[in-house]
Structures are given as structure tokens and as C-alpha cells.
Design a protein around this motif. Structure first.
Motif, PDB file in Angstrom:
ATOM      1  N   ILE A 139      -3.804   9.749  39.873  1.00 27.81           N
ATOM      2  CA  ILE A 139      -4.780   8.647  39.887  1.00 27.81           C
ATOM      3  C   ILE A 139      -5.844   8.910  40.949  1.00 27.81           C
ATOM      4  CG2 ILE A 139      -5.059   6.189  40.371  1.00 27.81           C
ATOM      5  CD1 ILE A 139      -2.266   5.764  39.169  1.00 27.81           C
ATOM      6  N   SER A 140      -5.407   9.414  42.096  1.00 28.18           N
ATOM      7  CA  SER A 140      -6.369   9.748  43.149  1.00 28.18           C
ATOM      8  C   SER A 140      -7.301  10.865  42.693  1.00 28.18           C
ATOM      9  CB  SER A 140      -5.622  10.168  44.422  1.00 28.18           C
ATOM     10  OG  SER A 140      -4.789   9.123  44.889  1.00 28.18           O
ATOM     11  N   ALA A 141      -6.771  11.830  41.938  1.00 26.27           N
ATOM     12  CA  ALA A 141      -7.598  12.932  41.440  1.00 26.27           C
ATOM     13  C   ALA A 141      -8.658  12.431  40.473  1.00 26.27           C
ATOM     14  CB  ALA A 141      -6.712  13.981  40.765  1.00 26.27           C
ATOM     15  N   GLU A 161      -7.308  18.759  37.795  1.00 30.00           N
ATOM     16  CA  GLU A 161      -6.150  18.505  38.656  1.00 30.00           C
ATOM     17  C   GLU A 161      -5.379  17.294  38.163  1.00 30.00           C
ATOM     18  OE1 GLU A 161      -3.562  19.003  42.010  1.00 30.00           O
ATOM     19  OE2 GLU A 161      -4.879  20.298  40.826  1.00 30.00           O
ATOM     20  N   ALA A 162      -6.088  16.278  37.686  1.00 31.39           N
ATOM     21  CA  ALA A 162      -5.433  15.077  37.159  1.00 31.39           C
ATOM     22  C   ALA A 162      -4.596  15.416  35.928  1.00 31.39           C
ATOM     23  CB  ALA A 162      -6.485  14.025  36.814  1.00 31.39           C
ATOM     24  N   ARG A 163      -5.120  16.290  35.059  1.00 26.81           N
ATOM     25  CA  ARG A 163      -4.354  16.704  33.878  1.00 26.81           C
ATOM     26  C   ARG A 163      -3.086  17.443  34.288  1.00 26.81           C
ATOM     27  NH1 ARG A 163      -7.498  20.442  30.479  1.00 26.81           N
ATOM     28  NH2 ARG A 163      -5.783  20.176  28.987  1.00 26.81           N
ATOM     29  N   GLN A 187      -6.153   9.636  30.200  1.00 28.19           N
ATOM     30  CA  GLN A 187      -7.412   9.460  30.915  1.00 28.19           C
ATOM     31  C   GLN A 187      -7.919  10.790  31.460  1.00 28.19           C
ATOM     32  OE1 GLN A 187      -8.841   6.641  30.756  1.00 28.19           O
ATOM     33  NE2 GLN A 187     -10.608   6.944  32.080  1.00 28.19           N
ATOM     34  N   GLY A 188      -7.015  11.608  31.974  1.00 31.05           N
ATOM     35  CA  GLY A 188      -7.420  12.910  32.486  1.00 31.05           C
ATOM     36  C   GLY A 188      -8.000  13.791  31.385  1.00 31.05           C
ATOM     37  N   ALA A 189      -7.362  13.782  30.207  1.00 26.88           N
ATOM     38  CA  ALA A 189      -7.866  14.577  29.084  1.00 26.88           C
ATOM     39  C   ALA A 189      -9.201  14.035  28.586  1.00 26.88           C
ATOM     40  CB  ALA A 189      -6.840  14.572  27.951  1.00 26.88           C
ATOM     41  N   TYR A 190      -9.321  12.713  28.536  1.00 27.57           N
ATOM     42  CA  TYR A 190     -10.571  12.098  28.055  1.00 27.57           C
ATOM     43  C   TYR A 190     -11.732  12.440  28.986  1.00 27.57           C
ATOM     44  CZ  TYR A 190     -13.875   8.442  26.680  1.00 27.57           C
ATOM     45  OH  TYR A 190     -15.008   7.767  26.277  1.00 27.57           O
ATOM     46  N   GLY A 233     -13.069  15.879  28.616  1.00 30.84           N
ATOM     47  CA  GLY A 233     -13.685  16.212  27.332  1.00 30.84           C
ATOM     48  C   GLY A 233     -12.714  16.749  26.304  1.00 30.84           C
ATOM     49  N   LYS A 234     -11.406  16.694  26.579  1.00 29.25           N
ATOM     50  CA  LYS A 234     -10.388  17.146  25.631  1.00 29.25           C
ATOM     51  C   LYS A 234     -10.031  15.971  24.713  1.00 29.25           C
ATOM     52  CE  LYS A 234     -10.093  21.044  27.948  1.00 29.25           C
ATOM     53  NZ  LYS A 234     -10.563  22.329  27.388  1.00 29.25           N
ATOM     54  N   ILE A 235     -10.885  15.740  23.707  1.00 28.06           N
ATOM     55  CA  ILE A 235     -10.769  14.538  22.888  1.00 28.06           C
ATOM     56  C   ILE A 235      -9.475  14.525  22.073  1.00 28.06           C
ATOM     57  CG2 ILE A 235     -11.898  13.140  21.124  1.00 28.06           C
ATOM     58  CD1 ILE A 235     -13.350  13.302  23.812  1.00 28.06           C
ATOM     59  N   GLU A 236      -9.140  15.650  21.435  1.00 28.69           N
ATOM     60  CA  GLU A 236      -7.930  15.686  20.610  1.00 28.69           C
ATOM     61  C   GLU A 236      -6.675  15.490  21.454  1.00 28.69           C
ATOM     62  OE1 GLU A 236      -7.810  19.182  18.279  1.00 28.69           O
ATOM     63  OE2 GLU A 236      -9.677  18.758  17.189  1.00 28.69           O
ATOM     64  N   GLU A 237      -6.645  16.118  22.608  1.00 26.14           N
ATOM     65  CA  GLU A 237      -5.495  15.955  23.504  1.00 26.14           C
ATOM     66  C   GLU A 237      -5.384  14.518  23.977  1.00 26.14           C
ATOM     67  OE1 GLU A 237      -4.130  17.422  27.967  1.00 26.14           O
ATOM     68  OE2 GLU A 237      -5.463  18.702  26.783  1.00 26.14           O
ATOM     69  N   ALA A 238      -6.523  13.927  24.348  1.00 33.36           N
ATOM     70  CA  ALA A 238      -6.516  12.528  24.789  1.00 33.36           C
ATOM     71  C   ALA A 238      -6.061  11.619  23.658  1.00 33.36           C
ATOM     72  CB  ALA A 238      -7.908  12.127  25.261  1.00 33.36           C
TER      73      ALA A 238
END
Length: 338
Positions: free
Chosen positions: A95-97, A105-107, A129-132, A135-140
Motif C-alpha cells: 500500500i505504501s508503494a 514494487e507494489a505488484r 490496484q498495482g496491476a491496474y 497498465g496491466k489491464i488483463e492481469e488487473a
């Protein structure tokens, strides 16, 4: 009071033990035990002490056996608690990342948190949220889909899918997801706002107008805010009609927009121009004067003078006098007259 009761009960127990000890001291008695051909003579007090020690030893053995039997279970529980603590630490760091903008780093931390603790719903939220944000739309979207199937995070998952659909211009999916979100939280201002923006984007102006009515009925916006939004919706519909070449629809919807918000100069000026174009200049002048009375603006004066550009300056001055009559002391009125 609780401490007093505990002390009183302890005092009673101690008194009973002292009484038993005194009784055994005064009347020690004798006990004779024959076992496997052996005869044991002892006092009653010693016999009771032996019995108590035997019971204590048996209880100790049973407790030790139970502890050894449950040792694997205890070890597994402690290991699970340790993993949960490490997962929570990874979640907080993730969350901090995100707050710091370190999305890669968040991912990484989200995947670590999910590996350590699969039962924590917030780990899915962090991963999505990290994936979104990366820009990793499919992963998010896969994480958001898992969230919709997890109790407690269903709406959050729907919200994430809605944002993904909007990002990829998948309007039909976005409408379907918004309907699901509306069924889950019918009073959500965010859902209604998203539906409103979607309808405006797709040109569904009548549906957008109904949503604004719902927002007012649910007291999410005030009546003046509702009227202004309705005016803007009517105006967008009027512009679409003008592009399509439907002058009648343009006039009708532009008039509705001006009725809802006569203070918006853009709407009033365009409508006045239209009436001037079809030979209804007096009606256009009336619209400009009414609009100026609600919200003084130089655009009203410029358009009013543009109706008769070749008129002498004195006549222009008289037209301006009539225009500012609705707000004579306003600074804009004084400036125009000067």
C-alpha cells in the motif's frame, strides 16, 4: 468487588485445608494396605498425601502426552500465524508503494502477500490496484474478477472491472457491470455518476436525464444542481441535433436547456442566434435580456448588438440600457454603459 470475591473464595479454600490439616493432626488414624503379599502400615494423612501425589503424577503424564500429541498441530498454527504476520507486513508495504507511485514494487509485494496469506481479501485489492496502475489491464481484471467472487469485496471488484471497461472503451460491458453495481448499491453516487457519463458519451440523453432525476430524488444533488445538469444534457442533445441537421429538434431542446438554466450565456446566445436566423429577432432579444438578468455577461451584449450591426451608436446605447435594466447596479452593467 471482583478482587474482594476472589480473595474471599481463596480464604475459604485455605480455611478448609487448614481445618483438614488440624483434624488429621489431632486424629491421625492408621491405614493398613496389603498388596502382593506385602503389608504397608501408615497414617491416614500419609495415605492421602500419597494419593494426591499419585493423582498429580498421572495428570502430569496425561498433560505431557496430550502436549506431545498436539505438538504438530501447535507447530502448524504457529507457522500459519507467522505467515499471516509476514503477509500483513507485505500488504502494508505494498500500500505504501502504491502511495509512492512504485507500482512494480507494489505488484511484487502483492504477489508475496497472496502467497503468504490467501485468505486476506485486501491482498487481492492490492494486487489488482498495482496491476491496474502499472497498465496491466488483463492481469488487473483477473484479480478484480476474483474479488467479485469473494465475500466482502464484491463491489470493489465490480468497480475495478468498470474502470477497466471504461479504459478499454468496452461500453456494453461497462453498462452491464454498472447495472450489477446498481443492484448491489442502488444509492451509490459513484455508480449513478458513472451511468450518467456513459449515457452522455453514447448519446443516450433521455436516459441521462432520468439518472439526474434519480440523483435529485435521492438527495445526492440539490434542485439547482439538477436543473443545471438537465440544461447541459438538453444542450448536448441540441448540439447533436444541429450536427444531424434537425433544426426543429435543435430549437426544441435548446429552448428546454435555456428554460432550465437561463444564466448560461453559451446556450442563450446560440438560441438567440437561431431565432435571429429564422426571422424571430425579437424573441432572440428577449432571450438575451432574460439571460442577462440572471447572470450579467458581456456575451449577451455582444450578441444583442450583432443583430443590428449598422445601427447608429445612440441606438446601440439604448439597446444596452434595455439589456442592463434587469441588473442595473451590477459592475458588468455599469461597464457596458460606460
Amino acid at each position: 468487588m471482583i478482587h474482594f470475591l476472589r480473595g474471599f473464595i481463596f480464604f475459604i479454600k485455605l480455611s478448609i485445608l487448614v481445618a483438614i490439616g488440624v483434624l488429621l493432626a489431632r486424629h491421625p488414624g492408621e491405614a493398613h494396605l496389603t498388596w502382593f503379599g506385602y503389608q504397608v502400615d501408615m497414617s491416614v494423612g500419609l495415605l492421602l498425601a500419597a494419593i494426591l501425589l499419585s493423582v498429580a503424577a498421572i495428570l502430569l503424564l496425561v498433560g505431557s502426552w496430550r502436549f506431545l500429541w498436539r505438538l504438530p498441530v501447535i507447530w502448524a498454527e504457529q507457522r500459519k500465524k507467522h505467515r499471516v504476520r509476514k503477509g500483513q507486513a507485505a500488504l502494508i508495504e505494498g500500500i505504501s508503494a502504491i502511495a509512492a507511485g512504485e507500482f512494480s514494487e507494489a505488484r511484487r509485494l502483492a504477489k508475496r502477500a497472496l502467497t503468504l496469506n490467501t485468505q486476506e481479501p485486501l491482498n487481492l485489492l492490492l494486487a489488482a490496484q498495482g496491476a491496474y496502475m502499472s497498465g496491466k489491464i488483463e492481469e488487473a481484471n483477473s484479480y478484480f474478477l476474483q474479488m467479485t467472487k469473494t465475500p466482502g469485496t464484491t463491489f470493489l471488484g465490480l468497480r475495478g472491472q468498470i474502470l477497466n471497461a471504461r479504459l478499454t472503451n468496452n461500453w456494453e460491458q461497462m453498462r452491464h457491470l454498472l447495472q450489477e453495481a446498481m443492484n448491489m448499491r442502488p444509492k451509490s453516487p459513484w455508480v449513478l455518476q458513472q451511468l450518467l457519463e456513459l449515457d452522455l458519451r453514447l448519446g443516450s440523453f433521455d436516459k441521462a436525464s432520468m439518472i439526474v432525476e434519480q440523483m435529485q430524488l435521492r438527495q445526492l444533488i440539490t434542485k439547482p444542481e439538477s436543473r443545471r445538469r438537465q440544461a447541459l444534457i438538453h444542450w448536448m442533445k441540441a448540439e447533436a441535433a444541429e450536427i444531424a441537421g434537425d433544426e426543429n429538434l435543435f430549437a426544441q431542446t435548446a429552448a428546454s436547456a435555456h428554460f432550465e438554466a437561463p444564466e448560461i450565456s453559451t446556450i442563450a446566445v446560440r438560441l438567440a442566434k437561431y431565432y435571429h436566423k429564422i426571422g424571430k429577432t425579437s424573441k432572440g432579444q428577449k432571450i438575451l435580456m432574460g439571460g442577462y438578468a440572471h447572470c450579467p455577461h458581456p456575451d449577451f451584449a455582444n450578441q444583442l448588438l450583432a443583430f443590428n450591426p449598422d445601427t447608429p451608436a445612440l441606438d446601440h446605447y439604448r439597446e444596452i440600457e434595455k439589456l442592463v435594466d434587469g441588473a442595473p447596479n451590477h459592475p458588468e452593467s455599469l461597464y457596458l454603459l460606460a
